[in-house]
Design a protein around this motif. Structure first.
Motif, PDB file in Angstrom:
ATOM      1  N   ALA A 130       0.816  -1.055  -0.004  1.00 43.16           N
ATOM      2  CA  ALA A 130      -0.027   0.032   0.225  1.00 43.16           C
ATOM      3  C   ALA A 130       1.068   1.093  -0.062  1.00 43.16           C
ATOM      4  O   ALA A 130       0.525   2.323  -0.843  1.00 43.16           O
ATOM      5  CB  ALA A 130      -0.913   0.034   1.162  1.00 43.16           C
ATOM      6  N   TRP A 131       1.777   1.261   0.632  1.00 41.62           N
ATOM      7  CA  TRP A 131       2.718   2.462   0.787  1.00 41.62           C
ATOM      8  C   TRP A 131       3.508   2.673  -0.305  1.00 41.62           C
ATOM      9  O   TRP A 131       3.556   3.710  -1.044  1.00 41.62           O
ATOM     10  CB  TRP A 131       3.702   2.249   2.113  1.00 41.62           C
ATOM     11  N   PHE A 132       4.491   1.865  -0.795  1.00 39.54           N
ATOM     12  CA  PHE A 132       4.925   1.675  -2.168  1.00 39.54           C
ATOM     13  C   PHE A 132       4.283   2.111  -3.356  1.00 39.54           C
ATOM     14  O   PHE A 132       4.622   2.758  -4.245  1.00 39.54           O
ATOM     15  CB  PHE A 132       5.913   0.630  -2.264  1.00 39.54           C
ATOM     16  N   SER A 133       3.067   1.272  -3.390  1.00 40.30           N
ATOM     17  CA  SER A 133       2.273   1.498  -4.614  1.00 40.30           C
ATOM     18  C   SER A 133       1.525   3.025  -4.561  1.00 40.30           C
ATOM     19  O   SER A 133       1.403   3.396  -5.757  1.00 40.30           O
ATOM     20  CB  SER A 133       0.972   0.416  -4.609  1.00 40.30           C
ATOM     21  N   GLY A 134       1.473   3.474  -3.661  1.00 40.12           N
ATOM     22  CA  GLY A 134       0.790   4.903  -3.428  1.00 40.12           C
ATOM     23  C   GLY A 134       1.829   6.061  -3.532  1.00 40.12           C
ATOM     24  O   GLY A 134       1.289   7.094  -3.584  1.00 40.12           O
ATOM     25  N   SER A 136       4.316   7.772  -5.978  1.00 34.11           N
ATOM     26  CA  SER A 136       4.720   7.740  -7.292  1.00 34.11           C
ATOM     27  C   SER A 136       6.343   7.595  -7.627  1.00 34.11           C
ATOM     28  O   SER A 136       6.534   7.016  -8.851  1.00 34.11           O
ATOM     29  CB  SER A 136       4.155   9.168  -8.193  1.00 34.11           C
ATOM     30  N   LEU A 137       6.972   7.561  -6.801  1.00 35.32           N
ATOM     31  CA  LEU A 137       8.555   7.412  -6.991  1.00 35.32           C
ATOM     32  C   LEU A 137       8.717   5.925  -6.840  1.00 35.32           C
ATOM     33  O   LEU A 137       9.740   5.500  -7.611  1.00 35.32           O
ATOM     34  CB  LEU A 137       9.376   8.241  -5.988  1.00 35.32           C
ATOM     35  N   THR A 138       7.965   5.212  -6.060  1.00 36.65           N
ATOM     36  CA  THR A 138       8.361   3.995  -5.841  1.00 36.65           C
ATOM     37  C   THR A 138       7.205   2.755  -6.399  1.00 36.65           C
ATOM     38  O   THR A 138       7.665   1.932  -6.727  1.00 36.65           O
ATOM     39  CB  THR A 138       8.448   3.450  -4.286  1.00 36.65           C
ATOM     40  N   ALA A 139       6.119   3.376  -6.858  1.00 37.45           N
ATOM     41  CA  ALA A 139       5.218   2.206  -7.345  1.00 37.45           C
ATOM     42  C   ALA A 139       5.644   1.772  -8.526  1.00 37.45           C
ATOM     43  O   ALA A 139       5.227   0.407  -9.018  1.00 37.45           O
ATOM     44  CB  ALA A 139       3.946   3.249  -7.893  1.00 37.45           C
TER      45      ALA A 139
END
Length: 152
Positions: A130-134, A136-139
């Protein structure tokens, strides 16, 4: 619902036969994943849905590969394209009438998660996804590509 086992590059069905096709971790084992994508599109009815999950050629995949080579937790024979990109899927489904919606998930290597109790591992994977997908730099860097395609 029916489950069918068949050659993914030459389905033994007529055009526009199915309302849905699911291939979970299959394409990276094939010699010609592009041909399988064209077959998926061929057998889908109008508004039919394809769901897939495949290994992502993310730039951070190197960390997973180092861990897997040093401490293998499974063995498998992959095809000519063991890691895929979102661009691969766009190209493979180009001119098929299938509109793609793709994202990445799974930002933690299985080596780390497998050391934890199941409940804690599940919560950790959900929270980091949830955190990484949300963000834009890590998604774009998840280890897996989640594909949803809808035939027009």
């Amino acid at each position: 619902m029916s489950f069918i086992v068949a050659d993914a590059t030459t389905f033994p069905f007529s055009d526009r036969t199915f309302g849905g096709v699911i291939l979970y971790g299959v394409l990276h084992h094939l010699a010609d994943p592009a041909k399988a994508c064209r077959e998926i599109a061929r057998v889908l009815r109008s508004r039919g849905v394809y769901f897939g999950l495949e290994n992502h050629a993310s730039p951070v995949r190197l960390f997973f590969d180092v861990l897997q080579n040093a401490f293998p937790i499974w063995y498998e024979k992959a095809g000519v394209k063991p890691l895929m990109t979102l661009s691969d899927f766009r190209q493979w489904f180009r001119r098929t009438g299938v509109r793609l919606d793709m994202t990445t998930c799974t930002f933690l290597p299985p080596h780390a998660v497998n050391l934890l109790p199941v409940g804690l591992a599940t919560r950790l994977v959900r929270a980091t996804d949830a955190w990484f997908s949300g963000n834009s730099l890590t998604a774009p860097f998840g280890g897996l590509i989640v594909i949803k395609g809808v035939k027009g």
